[in-house]
Design an enzyme around this catalytic site. Structure first.
Site, short mmCIF file in Angstrom:
data_model
loop_
_atom_site.label_atom_id
_atom_site.label_comp_id
_atom_site.label_asym_id
_atom_site.label_seq_id
_atom_site.Cartn_x
_atom_site.Cartn_y
_atom_site.Cartn_z
N LYS A 13 0.71 -1.27 -0.02
CA LYS A 13 0.00 0.08 -0.01
C LYS A 13 1.04 1.32 0.06
O LYS A 13 0.55 2.26 -0.82
CB LYS A 13 -0.76 0.11 1.36
CG LYS A 13 -2.09 -1.20 1.32
CD LYS A 13 -2.74 -0.92 2.47
CE LYS A 13 -2.06 -1.16 3.73
NZ LYS A 13 -1.57 -2.55 4.09
N ARG A 89 -10.50 1.19 8.05
CA ARG A 89 -10.10 -0.36 8.43
C ARG A 89 -11.23 -1.01 9.11
O ARG A 89 -10.86 -2.37 9.45
CB ARG A 89 -9.19 -0.10 9.54
CG ARG A 89 -7.55 0.14 9.63
CD ARG A 89 -6.75 -0.34 8.61
NE ARG A 89 -5.59 -1.04 9.00
CZ ARG A 89 -4.45 -0.55 8.66
NH1 ARG A 89 -4.27 0.37 8.00
NH2 ARG A 89 -3.42 -1.25 9.25
N ARG A 128 11.55 -6.46 5.60
CA ARG A 128 11.49 -5.00 6.12
C ARG A 128 12.07 -4.92 7.56
O ARG A 128 12.31 -3.98 7.95
CB ARG A 128 10.14 -4.49 5.92
CG ARG A 128 10.01 -2.94 6.20
CD ARG A 128 8.82 -2.53 5.71
NE ARG A 128 7.65 -2.78 6.70
CZ ARG A 128 6.40 -2.79 6.51
NH1 ARG A 128 6.25 -2.02 5.51
NH2 ARG A 128 5.56 -3.10 7.42
N ARG A 134 10.89 -2.02 12.05
CA ARG A 134 9.70 -1.34 12.35
C ARG A 134 9.29 -2.22 13.54
O ARG A 134 9.11 -3.38 13.42
CB ARG A 134 8.69 -1.30 11.26
CG ARG A 134 7.35 -0.24 11.41
CD ARG A 134 6.79 0.06 10.18
NE ARG A 134 5.33 -0.63 10.41
CZ ARG A 134 4.28 -0.51 9.55
NH1 ARG A 134 4.68 -0.06 8.41
NH2 ARG A 134 3.24 -1.21 9.41
N ARG A 145 -1.89 -8.49 13.31
CA ARG A 145 -2.09 -7.54 12.21
C ARG A 145 -2.99 -8.24 11.04
O ARG A 145 -3.86 -7.82 10.72
CB ARG A 145 -0.94 -7.08 11.85
CG ARG A 145 -0.35 -6.08 12.57
CD ARG A 145 1.22 -5.52 12.30
NE ARG A 145 1.31 -5.38 10.83
CZ ARG A 145 2.45 -5.00 10.30
NH1 ARG A 145 3.52 -5.54 10.87
NH2 ARG A 145 2.71 -4.35 9.21
P1 AP5 Z 1 4.83 -1.61 1.88
O1 AP5 Z 1 4.46 -0.67 0.72
O2 AP5 Z 1 5.12 -1.00 3.02
O3 AP5 Z 1 3.39 -2.40 2.26
P2 AP5 Z 1 1.98 -1.91 3.29
O4 AP5 Z 1 0.85 -2.41 2.60
O5 AP5 Z 1 2.16 -0.35 3.20
O6 AP5 Z 1 2.54 -2.71 4.62
P3 AP5 Z 1 2.30 -1.98 5.99
O7 AP5 Z 1 2.95 -2.73 6.81
O8 AP5 Z 1 2.61 -0.52 6.02
O9 AP5 Z 1 0.73 -2.26 6.08
P4 AP5 Z 1 -0.05 -2.13 7.38
O10 AP5 Z 1 -1.54 -2.14 7.05
O11 AP5 Z 1 0.11 -3.41 8.30
O12 AP5 Z 1 0.55 -0.92 8.23
P5 AP5 Z 1 -0.28 0.49 8.54
O13 AP5 Z 1 1.00 1.28 8.52
O14 AP5 Z 1 -1.37 0.92 7.68
O15 AP5 Z 1 5.55 -2.95 1.37
C1 AP5 Z 1 6.01 -3.98 2.36
C2 AP5 Z 1 7.39 -4.28 2.31
O16 AP5 Z 1 7.34 -5.18 0.88
C3 AP5 Z 1 8.38 -3.25 2.03
O17 AP5 Z 1 9.44 -3.63 2.39
C4 AP5 Z 1 8.36 -3.05 0.36
O18 AP5 Z 1 9.63 -2.60 -0.20
C5 AP5 Z 1 8.07 -4.26 -0.18
N1 AP5 Z 1 7.27 -4.44 -1.42
C6 AP5 Z 1 6.25 -3.60 -1.82
N2 AP5 Z 1 5.84 -4.21 -2.98
C7 AP5 Z 1 6.46 -4.88 -3.08
C8 AP5 Z 1 6.58 -6.01 -4.37
N3 AP5 Z 1 5.46 -5.73 -5.37
N4 AP5 Z 1 7.39 -6.90 -4.66
C9 AP5 Z 1 8.26 -7.08 -3.53
N5 AP5 Z 1 8.47 -6.53 -2.60
C10 AP5 Z 1 7.30 -5.38 -2.26
O19 AP5 Z 1 -0.76 0.57 9.95
C11 AP5 Z 1 0.20 0.13 11.27
C12 AP5 Z 1 -0.66 0.14 12.37
O20 AP5 Z 1 -1.14 1.58 12.47
C13 AP5 Z 1 -2.12 -0.90 12.31
O21 AP5 Z 1 -1.71 -2.09 12.90
C14 AP5 Z 1 -2.68 -0.20 13.56
O22 AP5 Z 1 -2.20 -0.29 14.70
C15 AP5 Z 1 -2.50 1.58 13.22
N6 AP5 Z 1 -3.37 2.07 12.30
C16 AP5 Z 1 -3.09 2.39 10.94
N7 AP5 Z 1 -4.47 2.76 10.42
C17 AP5 Z 1 -5.21 2.64 11.24
C18 AP5 Z 1 -6.65 2.91 11.11
N8 AP5 Z 1 -7.34 3.36 9.91
N9 AP5 Z 1 -7.38 2.58 12.15
C19 AP5 Z 1 -6.81 2.05 13.31
N10 AP5 Z 1 -5.59 1.67 13.36
C20 AP5 Z 1 -5.03 2.06 12.27
MG MG Z 2 2.25 0.91 4.84
#
Ligand code: AP5
Ligand code: MG
Length: 187
Positions: A13, A89, A128, A134, A145
């Site tokens: 994402k 979410r 990662r 992280r 998660r």
């Molecule tokens: P990356 O692009 O970072 O993937 P991502 O989908 O953004 O993964 P996240 O871990 O950030 O998602 P998440 O939903 O768990 O976390 P969020 O920050 O939203 O890619 C991941 C890795 O893969 C990278 O190393 C990248 O280089 C690699 N990669 C990417 N594309 C690739 C490809 N095509 N091929 C190979 N490698 C690739 O949320 C974190 C926490 O915040 C949640 O758990 C929660 O506690 C809180 N939170 C966030 N939003 C909310 C909300 N709306 N409500 C309540 N709590 C929330």
């Molecule tokens: Mg992300």
């Protein structure tokens, strides 16, 4: 243009959001990035949510919706639109979002659902964790998660499919290929 990016942890994402926002001149709104910054800066919100994020649970809707309101107010007029990365979410966030947008006479144009299997997620997150350290990329936390995603977020895929705004994209290809597929389906 208002776009929502849905997908499990590690789906790409954040990676895809940056590219789409550059191409389409959208504001990249990542709730995860904003929350992690609050934790890093040890703000009042940051201190409240640190243990929740580190356990892989969702932060309370009230906190999230306050942030969303602020972003909508500040960014809606400035760019060609906003890309929501990691919001909504759950059903309550989706419903609150819809009524906020309705008040502003706006609506979500597209929801992009990035689909990636569990094996690939684990591979990406393990990599990662080494690269970025992280806090919530620990394998145990990743499990919670992923559970939260299946139970609370995944049902939104059906919701948006019924509204006819869902585009499912295979997130298992290379970053460039996935990006091309997204841009093509938005055309
Ligand atoms: P990356 O692009 O970072 O993937 P991502 O989908 O953004 O993964 P996240 O871990 O950030 O998602 P998440 O939903 O768990 O976390 P969020 O920050 O939203 O890619 C991941 C890795 O893969 C990278 O190393 C990248 O280089 C690699 N990669 C990417 N594309 C690739 C490809 N095509 N091929 C190979 N490698 C690739 O949320 C974190 C926490 O915040 C949640 O758990 C929660 O506690 C809180 N939170 C966030 N939003 C909310 C909300 N709306 N409500 C309540 N709590 C929330
Ligand atoms: Mg992300």
């Amino acid at each position: 243009m208002l776009i929502v990016l849905l997908g499990p942890p590690g789906a790409g994402k954040g990676t895809q959001s940056k590219k789409i926002c550059e191409t389409m001149n959208l504001f990249h709104f990542s709730t995860g990035d904003i929350l992690r910054n609050e934790v890093k800066e040890k703000t009042e919100i940051g201190l409240k949510i640190e243990s929740i994020i580190n356990a892989g649970n969702l932060v309370g809707d009230e906190i999230i919706l306050e942030i969303v309101k602020k972003i909508l107010k500040n960014e809606l007029g400035k760019n060609k639109g906003i890309l929501f990365d990691g919001f909504p979410r759950n059903f309550d966030q989706a419903n609150a979002f819809e009524s906020l947008l309705k008040d502003m006479k706006k609506q979500i144009n597209f929801v992009i659902h990035l689909s990636v299997d569990q094996h690939e997620i684990l591979k990406r997150i393990e990599k990662r964790q080494i690269d970025e350290n992280r806090e919530d990329d620990d394998v145990k936390v990743l499990k919670s998660r992923m559970n939260v995603y299946s139970n609370e977020t995944m049902p939104l895929v059906d919701l948006y499919e019924k509204k006819n705004i869902l585009k499912t994209i295979n997130g298992m290809k290379t970053v460039e290929e996935v990006n091309n597929d997204i841009i093509n389906c938005l055309k």
